[in-house]
Scaffold this motif. Structure first.
Motif, PDB file in Angstrom:
ATOM      1  N   GLY A  90     -19.500  47.728  55.793  1.00  0.00           N
ATOM      2  CA  GLY A  90     -20.326  48.401  54.807  1.00  0.00           C
ATOM      3  C   GLY A  90     -21.800  48.296  55.128  1.00  0.00           C
ATOM      4  N   ALA A  91     -22.245  47.118  55.538  1.00  0.00           N
ATOM      5  CA  ALA A  91     -23.651  46.932  55.878  1.00  0.00           C
ATOM      6  C   ALA A  91     -24.052  47.803  57.065  1.00  0.00           C
ATOM      7  N   LEU A  92     -23.164  47.932  58.037  1.00  0.00           N
ATOM      8  CA  LEU A  92     -23.464  48.787  59.193  1.00  0.00           C
ATOM      9  C   LEU A  92     -23.580  50.250  58.769  1.00  0.00           C
ATOM     10  N   HIS A  93     -22.735  50.688  57.851  1.00  0.00           N
ATOM     11  CA  HIS A  93     -22.857  52.051  57.321  1.00  0.00           C
ATOM     12  C   HIS A  93     -24.173  52.207  56.559  1.00  0.00           C
ATOM     13  N   ASP A  94     -24.568  51.169  55.828  1.00  0.00           N
ATOM     14  CA  ASP A  94     -25.778  51.237  55.017  1.00  0.00           C
ATOM     15  C   ASP A  94     -27.032  51.381  55.873  1.00  0.00           C
ATOM     16  N   VAL A  95     -27.118  50.600  56.953  1.00  0.00           N
ATOM     17  CA  VAL A  95     -28.335  50.660  57.759  1.00  0.00           C
ATOM     18  C   VAL A  95     -28.448  52.005  58.479  1.00  0.00           C
ATOM     19  N   GLU A  96     -27.314  52.593  58.845  1.00  0.00           N
ATOM     20  CA  GLU A  96     -27.365  53.926  59.445  1.00  0.00           C
ATOM     21  C   GLU A  96     -27.768  54.967  58.401  1.00  0.00           C
ATOM     22  N   THR A  97     -27.274  54.818  57.180  1.00  0.00           N
ATOM     23  CA  THR A  97     -27.635  55.743  56.111  1.00  0.00           C
ATOM     24  C   THR A  97     -29.134  55.693  55.849  1.00  0.00           C
ATOM     25  N   GLY A  98     -29.710  54.495  55.863  1.00  0.00           N
ATOM     26  CA  GLY A  98     -31.150  54.361  55.669  1.00  0.00           C
ATOM     27  C   GLY A  98     -31.950  55.021  56.769  1.00  0.00           C
ATOM     28  N   LEU A  99     -31.482  54.891  58.004  1.00  0.00           N
ATOM     29  CA  LEU A  99     -32.183  55.511  59.123  1.00  0.00           C
ATOM     30  C   LEU A  99     -32.103  57.030  59.039  1.00  0.00           C
ATOM     31  N   ARG A 100     -30.981  57.541  58.603  1.00  0.00           N
ATOM     32  CA  ARG A 100     -30.864  58.993  58.441  1.00  0.00           C
ATOM     33  C   ARG A 100     -31.775  59.495  57.310  1.00  0.00           C
ATOM     34  N   TRP A 101     -31.924  58.698  56.265  1.00  0.00           N
ATOM     35  CA  TRP A 101     -32.870  59.064  55.203  1.00  0.00           C
ATOM     36  C   TRP A 101     -34.274  59.180  55.772  1.00  0.00           C
ATOM     37  N   LEU A 102     -34.657  58.204  56.587  1.00  0.00           N
ATOM     38  CA  LEU A 102     -35.973  58.249  57.219  1.00  0.00           C
ATOM     39  C   LEU A 102     -36.133  59.505  58.068  1.00  0.00           C
ATOM     40  N   GLY A 103     -35.054  59.894  58.735  1.00  0.00           N
ATOM     41  CA  GLY A 103     -35.107  61.061  59.595  1.00  0.00           C
ATOM     42  C   GLY A 103     -35.383  62.352  58.852  1.00  0.00           C
ATOM     43  N   HIS A 104     -35.132  62.363  57.550  1.00  0.00           N
ATOM     44  CA  HIS A 104     -35.378  63.569  56.760  1.00  0.00           C
ATOM     45  C   HIS A 104     -36.779  63.601  56.155  1.00  0.00           C
ATOM     46  N   GLN A 105     -37.591  62.562  56.415  1.00  0.00           N
ATOM     47  CA  GLN A 105     -38.959  62.572  55.923  1.00  0.00           C
ATOM     48  C   GLN A 105     -39.822  63.394  56.867  1.00  0.00           C
ATOM     49  N   LYS A 106     -40.706  64.179  56.309  1.00  0.00           N
ATOM     50  CA  LYS A 106     -41.436  65.180  57.086  1.00  0.00           C
ATOM     51  C   LYS A 106     -42.296  64.586  58.197  1.00  0.00           C
ATOM     52  N   GLU A 107     -42.758  63.335  58.024  1.00  0.00           N
ATOM     53  CA  GLU A 107     -43.655  62.757  59.018  1.00  0.00           C
ATOM     54  C   GLU A 107     -42.913  62.066  60.160  1.00  0.00           C
ATOM     55  N   THR A 108     -41.607  61.908  60.034  1.00  0.00           N
ATOM     56  CA  THR A 108     -40.877  61.085  60.987  1.00  0.00           C
ATOM     57  C   THR A 108     -40.957  61.628  62.406  1.00  0.00           C
ATOM     58  N   GLU A 109     -40.861  62.937  62.565  1.00  0.00           N
ATOM     59  CA  GLU A 109     -40.879  63.525  63.906  1.00  0.00           C
ATOM     60  C   GLU A 109     -42.244  63.382  64.565  1.00  0.00           C
ATOM     61  N   GLU A 110     -43.286  63.260  63.762  1.00  0.00           N
ATOM     62  CA  GLU A 110     -44.639  63.224  64.308  1.00  0.00           C
ATOM     63  C   GLU A 110     -45.116  61.813  64.622  1.00  0.00           C
ATOM     64  N   LEU A 111     -44.488  60.810  64.025  1.00  0.00           N
ATOM     65  CA  LEU A 111     -44.970  59.439  64.158  1.00  0.00           C
ATOM     66  C   LEU A 111     -43.932  58.546  64.821  1.00  0.00           C
ATOM     67  N   PRO A 112     -44.382  57.482  65.477  1.00  0.00           N
ATOM     68  CA  PRO A 112     -43.447  56.518  66.064  1.00  0.00           C
ATOM     69  C   PRO A 112     -42.576  55.883  64.981  1.00  0.00           C
ATOM     70  N   LEU A 113     -41.355  55.527  65.361  1.00  0.00           N
ATOM     71  CA  LEU A 113     -40.402  54.916  64.433  1.00  0.00           C
ATOM     72  C   LEU A 113     -39.892  53.618  65.042  1.00  0.00           C
ATOM     73  N   PHE A 114     -40.164  52.524  64.350  1.00  0.00           N
ATOM     74  CA  PHE A 114     -39.803  51.197  64.843  1.00  0.00           C
ATOM     75  C   PHE A 114     -38.708  50.590  63.963  1.00  0.00           C
ATOM     76  N   LEU A 115     -37.743  49.976  64.609  1.00  0.00           N
ATOM     77  CA  LEU A 115     -36.654  49.296  63.921  1.00  0.00           C
ATOM     78  C   LEU A 115     -36.901  47.797  64.045  1.00  0.00           C
ATOM     79  N   LEU A 116     -37.034  47.121  62.899  1.00  0.00           N
ATOM     80  CA  LEU A 116     -37.325  45.691  62.871  1.00  0.00           C
ATOM     81  C   LEU A 116     -36.277  44.975  62.037  1.00  0.00           C
ATOM     82  N   GLY A 117     -35.566  44.027  62.647  1.00  0.00           N
ATOM     83  CA  GLY A 117     -34.550  43.263  61.927  1.00  0.00           C
ATOM     84  C   GLY A 117     -34.766  41.779  62.087  1.00  0.00           C
ATOM     85  N   GLN A 118     -34.523  41.044  61.001  1.00  0.00           N
ATOM     86  CA  GLN A 118     -34.640  39.591  61.041  1.00  0.00           C
ATOM     87  C   GLN A 118     -33.288  38.946  60.779  1.00  0.00           C
TER      88      GLN A 118
END
Length: 289
Positions: free
Chosen positions: A120-148
């Protein structure tokens, strides 16, 4: 004290039995719903974000907008305990540095619905990344993945599938801090360190899937740059996990050795600056700066 000993002797075998029947997955998830601190208490602007998963859960997240003109997005995946309100200090410095931040609570954490588990957590983190992908600025700006810690293990698995598939938006860099080298590896190590579970370390660890071992997956993130951060003083996830991940990663890669407690690197400006330099170099390499 004497009255407590029989209770402890009773509870401990029951806990072991529960592990034997249910496996070790529960060792990775310790959520709660308490609100420890909100971004406004840190003088940060923020928005509550609600994201629906394909399997019917609703995830809660905070969106922290950059101060001034944004330089990029940071998608932050937190550790295994509590929720985003207890982890926000790890990224509270990024908006001032010019980065938008999305902090996501996995299912069962904070205000997110559902019960936490690995798949479930793996599905959740992918869902969050796809949400980010639908934001208008995402294609224009760098996208960094940070996990602790746990979030770093989830980040490696996510990126190891996202990058080879050529998914959009493309990742600019992946950064993992205080992360274990694999789910089964750390389960066996922790079980080995407790006398009561030591005899069961191998059969119990076998109940954890070995399909998401970071040391086996991290090489797939290349050619996206990887930064491994780990402390020589980490008392939760020993330092060797960080070096094993770094050795398994393909170039381009970098290693930041710190001397802070577990997941405490971002409390010091010198480590924040080192991460910012890495991000700037990664953005230059991608041509998005």
């Amino acid at each position: 004290m004497e009255a407590r000993i029989p209770r402890l002797l009773l509870i401990a075998p029951l806990a072991c039995l529960g592990l034997l029947l249910g496996g070790c997955t529960s060792l990775f998830f310790f959520p709660d719903q308490q609100v420890y601190i909100t971004p406004d208490r840190l003088e940060l602007a923020y928005e509550d974000v609600w994201i629906d998963t394909p399997d019917g859960e609703t995830l809660h997240a905070w969106w922290l907008p950059a101060e001034g003109k944004p330089r990029g997005h940071v998608y932050f995946l937190h550790g295994n305990a509590q929720n985003i309100s207890s982890h926000i200090l790890n990224v509270a410095w990024l908006p001032e540095a010019g980065y938008n931040v999305l902090l996501l609570d996995y299912r069962g954490y904070g205000q997110s619905t559902g019960v936490p588990d690995l798949e479930g957590a793996l599905h959740d983190v992918e869902t969050g990344l796809r949400w980010l992908g639908h934001q208008k600025e995402t294609e224009e700006l760098p996208l960094f993945l940070l996990g602790q810690s746990l979030g770093g293990a989830l980040a490696i698995t996510l990126a190891s599938e996202w990058v080879p598939r050529g998914e959009q938006p493309p990742l600019t860099a992946v950064m993992v801090d205080s992360t274990f080298s694999g789910f089964r590896a750390i389960a066996r190590e922790k079980l080995d360190g407790f006398w009561l579970t030591w005899p069961f370390q191998i059969p119990l660890s076998w109940t954890v899937t070995d399909g998401y071992e970071g040391v086996d997956l991290i090489e797939r993130i290349s050619p996206v740059p990887v930064l491994v951060i780990h402390s020589v003083r980490d008392g939760i996830i020993p330092f060797h996990h960080g070096t094993e991940l770094y050795d398994a990663a393909e170039k381009p890669k970098d290693f930041l050795s710190t001397d802070m407690p577990h997941a405490g690197a971002f409390m010091l400006p010198e480590y924040q600056e080192a991460v910012l330099r890495f991000m700037e170099e990664a953005a230059d390499r991608q041509g998005k700066r």
